[in-house]
Every structure is written in structure tokens, then in C-alpha cells.
Design a protein around this motif. Structure first.
Motif, short mmCIF file in Angstrom:
data_model
loop_
_atom_site.label_atom_id
_atom_site.label_comp_id
_atom_site.label_asym_id
_atom_site.label_seq_id
_atom_site.Cartn_x
_atom_site.Cartn_y
_atom_site.Cartn_z
N ASP A 5 -5.75 3.20 -23.92
CA ASP A 5 -6.22 3.60 -22.74
C ASP A 5 -7.69 4.53 -22.92
O ASP A 5 -8.49 4.45 -22.40
CB ASP A 5 -5.35 4.32 -21.85
CG ASP A 5 -4.23 3.54 -21.35
OD1 ASP A 5 -4.56 2.01 -20.89
OD2 ASP A 5 -3.19 3.99 -21.02
N ILE A 25 -10.44 2.47 -23.80
CA ILE A 25 -11.13 2.08 -22.47
C ILE A 25 -11.75 3.22 -21.95
O ILE A 25 -12.91 3.04 -21.51
CB ILE A 25 -10.09 1.28 -21.70
CG1 ILE A 25 -9.58 0.12 -22.36
CG2 ILE A 25 -10.71 1.34 -20.27
CD1 ILE A 25 -8.35 -0.46 -21.68
N ARG A 26 -11.28 4.18 -21.79
CA ARG A 26 -11.96 5.47 -21.06
C ARG A 26 -13.33 5.95 -21.80
O ARG A 26 -14.13 6.11 -21.08
CB ARG A 26 -10.94 6.65 -21.09
CG ARG A 26 -11.23 7.84 -20.12
CD ARG A 26 -10.37 8.98 -20.35
NE ARG A 26 -10.07 9.47 -21.46
CZ ARG A 26 -8.66 9.47 -22.26
NH1 ARG A 26 -8.04 8.49 -21.82
NH2 ARG A 26 -8.71 9.93 -23.38
N LYS A 84 -14.95 4.12 -23.74
CA LYS A 84 -15.69 2.85 -23.57
C LYS A 84 -16.26 2.51 -25.07
O LYS A 84 -17.36 2.41 -25.52
CB LYS A 84 -17.21 2.88 -22.86
CG LYS A 84 -16.81 3.29 -21.41
CD LYS A 84 -18.10 3.40 -20.63
CE LYS A 84 -17.86 3.67 -19.02
NZ LYS A 84 -17.00 4.80 -18.65
N SER A 114 -16.86 0.46 -28.03
CA SER A 114 -17.09 -1.05 -27.90
C SER A 114 -18.00 -1.30 -28.96
O SER A 114 -19.10 -0.61 -29.13
CB SER A 114 -17.37 -1.53 -26.54
OG SER A 114 -17.55 -2.99 -26.63
N LYS A 118 -6.10 -6.63 -22.37
CA LYS A 118 -6.38 -5.36 -21.45
C LYS A 118 -7.62 -4.92 -21.93
O LYS A 118 -8.47 -4.53 -21.16
CB LYS A 118 -5.27 -4.52 -21.95
CG LYS A 118 -5.31 -3.23 -21.21
CD LYS A 118 -4.03 -2.01 -21.51
CE LYS A 118 -4.10 -0.88 -20.66
NZ LYS A 118 -2.88 -0.06 -20.85
N LEU A 119 -8.01 -4.95 -23.04
CA LEU A 119 -9.20 -4.28 -23.64
C LEU A 119 -10.56 -5.45 -22.88
O LEU A 119 -11.32 -4.92 -22.47
CB LEU A 119 -9.50 -4.46 -25.24
CG LEU A 119 -8.76 -3.43 -25.86
CD1 LEU A 119 -8.56 -3.94 -27.32
CD2 LEU A 119 -9.04 -2.01 -25.58
N ALA A 169 -11.11 -4.99 -19.45
CA ALA A 169 -11.98 -3.53 -19.17
C ALA A 169 -13.25 -3.44 -19.89
O ALA A 169 -14.04 -2.51 -19.61
CB ALA A 169 -10.97 -2.30 -19.98
N ILE A 193 -14.25 -4.28 -22.80
CA ILE A 193 -14.56 -3.73 -24.24
C ILE A 193 -14.99 -5.07 -25.00
O ILE A 193 -14.11 -6.25 -25.04
CB ILE A 193 -13.34 -3.27 -24.80
CG1 ILE A 193 -13.03 -2.00 -23.89
CG2 ILE A 193 -13.62 -2.84 -26.31
CD1 ILE A 193 -14.03 -0.80 -23.81
#
Length: 436
Positions: A135, A138-139, A141, A143, A175-176, A179, A181
Motif C-alpha cells: 500500500d 502505491i501511495r 507511486k 515505480s 494489486k500493483l 494501481a 505501478i
């Protein structure tokens, strides 16, 4: 939580604000700082409000104005602002488990740290990452994320990595990707285990991650001579390497038509093992997996031919030598022969160094030790300089794998040692002394 400030860069924002070494960084703009990911993300705001704790325990706010991505001037004991996370797996193909005894201690440390993936492009297995950490990625970012997948079959992944979590964490990929990523994936292929039908399954599953899926590197397992009591693995043969290339290209050719990018690539080693020509530069698109041995030869070849067009013919005498691994030897020899067409008095001997340290199945230049260089080049015609691939050194350009230094190799061989980057321009520049 807090992070200790070990130093302050002179004349920096932090220096002018009176922050002192030994104080604690508690938060940035109200966000608790635990490591480099938090710090790098929140410290890029044009207005930064730091909560600092002095040595006596008192706290104060420090307000700074900075240009985006400027360094605030805070220094920390480690680049992670934390300890490196170690690998919790026992992979059947792990090269660190195949190292001989007596090498320098850091070589035996297995990292598996998403912060290192962000900073240096290291690959992670995700087996020691929590849902909260996913999480946070993702928050913030973060990447792209580089993931050692190896197989998308959960049961087989557990078997290959000897970690009961390795199958369940595959869900993090979705999940990534969902989002936004970007993902670079790696498959270390072991004959008869995760290639063939299992490779088809993995590529079929990974296709569902497109467009977040940026690239996939398919790399053959590396086997040293130090595999006593380890899982029995076999190397790729010419036939099995060719079959694996064909399977990978059945996906990459279709993906090129459907998505405009091949996405999945065999490592250069597969083509060399199969005795097939290395594809041209355009095959590799943006060279997303260059550091993973994907397209390195093609990229350097393209750069070399671009550079040599700008090289004027020259009759100046040059006497030097190059040492490289068994795999790259034919390629490097051809480049030297081409260079001699422009530089008429170039005397450059190219030597293929066998890997006596790890075993002769290891043929890449990056795993050649200083000891093997010294032992095999003694008495050879080396000219005035010995040129070596820079990949033979560690990240700090200080040591070979066996802890020897370039200075020690130079002293033993009684010749200056210089290093060439995996770059066609640098190759010509270092040999000729020109600046193209």
C-alpha cells in the motif's frame, strides 16, 4: 519513529536552517519518516516543514523552501536510512549459495528489499513484503518495481523458493498493476522445472498485467562448481536453449503485433548457447532489461558502429590488450578487427578468460575474478595497457569478486589496468584515446 541525521551538507538548506548532526528527523510535512522512500517522496514539496528532535529530546519545527528534487542537505548513516532487508528464501538456483568459501563477507548477503529496487533497480521476490508495504508503494507511486517472478504457478514457486509465502504474494502483482505501478519481471529459467509448459503458463498469466507490465527478462540459470548438497539442476544445451528462445518468441512476436512491444526477451546467453545470431538493436525496443543481460551485445554493437562512423583513419601506433569472458570473446574480437580497419597500427590482443574460480560453465565477464585474470594473463603479450569490462568490479569500482583490487591486478601483471563500460563509444574511446 525517527531517523538519526549523521551529517549536514555545507551551505545546504539544512545547514542554513541550523540543523545539527546527531539530531533526529521525526517527520516531513506531518508524515512520519521511516526510511528513504518516505523521505524522497515527501521532501520534494516546494515548502517543507521538518519536525526535528534535538539530542536533549526537545522538538522543533524547521521550515524550508526548496526547488523540487533539490537535496535538502540531510545526510544519514545508510542510503536506505535503515538496515537492508535480507532474503527469506532458499531458492534452488540461488547463485550466492554456490559461492566458494573465503570471499568477502558482503557477497554472501542476500538482499530482497523494495527500497533497493527503487534506488538501484534490484529485483525483489515480494516474500518479505507486507500488505502495508505494498500500500505504501502505491501511495508513494514508487515505480517501476522489479520483481523476480520465476513462475506464476503458486505451488511451483513455493517449491523453487522454499518459502510458503512465495505463492500467495503473487497476488501483489495484480494489486500493483491495477494501481498503475509499472512492473519489470524476471524469470530465472531452470531446465525441466519452470521452462516449457510452465513458462507458457507464466507468460500467459503475466500477459494479463499489460499495460503495467513493462518488460520480462528470461535468464538461464547460472551453475557454479560449488553445488554440493544443493538441488540438482542441469545447464541448458544448444537444443534446449533454442527451444526456449522459440517459445519466448512465440509470445513476443504476438505481443509486438497486439501491444506494439515485445515485452518478453531471452537473455543474450540463450542466443549464445543456442549458437544463434544476436538480434539487431531494434528487436529490444527501449532496452528495458539491459542491466539484466538482455540486449547488451546488440546495444554495444549498435553504439560501436555509430561511433566508428565519426572516427577518422589514423596511423598512430597503439599497443594494448583486452580480457573478457568466454561468452563475449568472439564479439569483442570482431569489434577489434573492425576498429583495425580505421586505426591501421592498432595492436590489440583479445583474451578469453576461463572462470576457474566458479567453474567453466560460468562464461560471463561480470563473474571473472582478479585471481583468474592474473593467473591466466601472466606471460601474455599485453602491450602498454590492459583493458577490462567495468562489470568485473563491484558497485563502488573498488574490488573484483575475490576482493582483489585493480591496483593489485595491475601490480601483479606489471601493466596499467583500465576499465571499459558496456558502451560502443567508450570502447573506441578507451582503446584509441579519442573522444567521440
Amino acid at each position: 519513529m525517527s531517523v538519526t541525521i549523521s551529517g549536514i551538507t555545507p551551505n545546504s538548506y539544512a545547514s542554513r536552517a541550523g540543523i545539527q548532526p546527531g539530531e533526529q528527523l521525526i517527520s516531513v510535512n506531518g508524515h512520519t519518516i521511516t526510511d528513504v522512500l518516505d523521505y524522497r517522496f515527501y521532501a520534494t514539496d516546494p515548502k517543507v516543514k521538518l519536525l526535528i528532535q534535538a539530542k536533549d529530546g526537545t522538538q522543533r519545527f524547521v521550515k524550508l523552501k526548496n526547488n523540487e528534487y533539490d537535496d535538502l542537505g540531510l545526510e544519514f548513516e545508510t542510503y536506505l536510512m535503515d538496515k537492508k532487508r535480507s532474503c527469506k528464501n532458499k531458492c534452488i538456483f540461488c547463485f550466492i549459495d554456490q559461492l566458494p568459501k573465503g570471499m568477502r563477507k558482503p557477497l554472501y548477503f542476500k538482499d530482497d528489499d523494495d527500497r533497493l529496487s527503487f534506488l538501484f533497480g534490484n529485483y525483489i521476490t515480494m516474500t518479505n513484503i507486507t500488505e502495508e508495504e505494498i500500500d505504501r508503494i502505491i501511495r508513494l507511486k514508487i515505480s517501476p518495481i522489479n520483481v523476480s517472478v520465476h513462475t506464476t504457478n503458486p505451488e511451483l514457486r513455493v517449491k523453487m523458493m522454499a518459502n510458503p509465502r512465495s505463492g500467495e504474494v503473487l497476488r501483489y502483482l495484480n494489486k500493483l498493476a491495477d494501481a498503475g505501478i509499472s512492473l519489470n519481471c524476471q524469470l530465472v529459467l531452470c531446465p525441466g522445472i519452470n521452462d516449457g509448459d510452465e513458462l507458457k503458463r507464466s507468460l500467459t498469466d503475466l500477459e494479463k498485467l499489460i499495460p503495467a507490465l513493462q518488460s520480462i527478462a528470461c535468464v538461464p540459470v547460472g551453475l557454479s562448481d560449488y553445488r554440493d548438497k544443493l538441488y540438482p539442476l542441469i545447464p541448458y544445451t544448444q537444443q534446449s536453449a533454442a527451444h526456449t528462445i522459440d517459445l519466448i518468441e512465440s509470445f513476443s512476436n504476438r505481443w509486438l503485433e497486439e501491444y506494439g512491444d515485445r515485452i518478453v526477451y531471452p537473455a543474450d546467453e540463450f542466443f549464445l548457447k543456442a549458437k544463434r545470431p544476436i538480434p539487431p538493436a531494434e528487436y529490444y525496443g527501449a532496452f528495458d532489461q539491459l542491466e539484466n543481460g538482455i540486449g547488451m551485445i546488440s546495444c554495444m554493437k549498435q553504439e560501436f558502429y555509430d561511433a566508428i562512423q565519426d572516427l577518422q583513419p589514423n596511423d598512430q601506433e597503439i599497443n594494448c590488450s583486452i580480457a573478457t569472458g568466454m561468452a563475449a570473446y568472439p564479439f569483442i574480437s570482431r569489434l577489434v578487427d573492425e576498429l583495425k580497419q580505421k586505426w591501421h597500427n592498432l595492436n590489440c590482443n583479445v583474451y578469453a578468460v576461463k572462470n576457474d574460480c566458479f567453474g567453466h560453465q560460468i562464461v560471463v565477464a561480470g563473474l571473472i575474478t582478479g585471481g583468474d585474470l592474473v593467473n591466466q594473463l601472466q606471460g601474455k603479450e599485453l602491450g602498454d595497457r590492459l583493458l577490462l569490462p567495468s562489470c568485473m568490479l563491484d558497485n563502488d569500482d573498488i574490488h573484483f569478486l575475490d576482493d582483489m583490487t585493480p591496483e593489485q591486478v595491475s601490480e601483479a601483471l606489471k601493466i596499467p589496468v583500465e576499465f571499459i563500460n558496456n558502451d560502443g563509444y567508450d570502447f573506441i574511446n578507451k582503446i584509441t584515446g579519442e573522444c567521440l
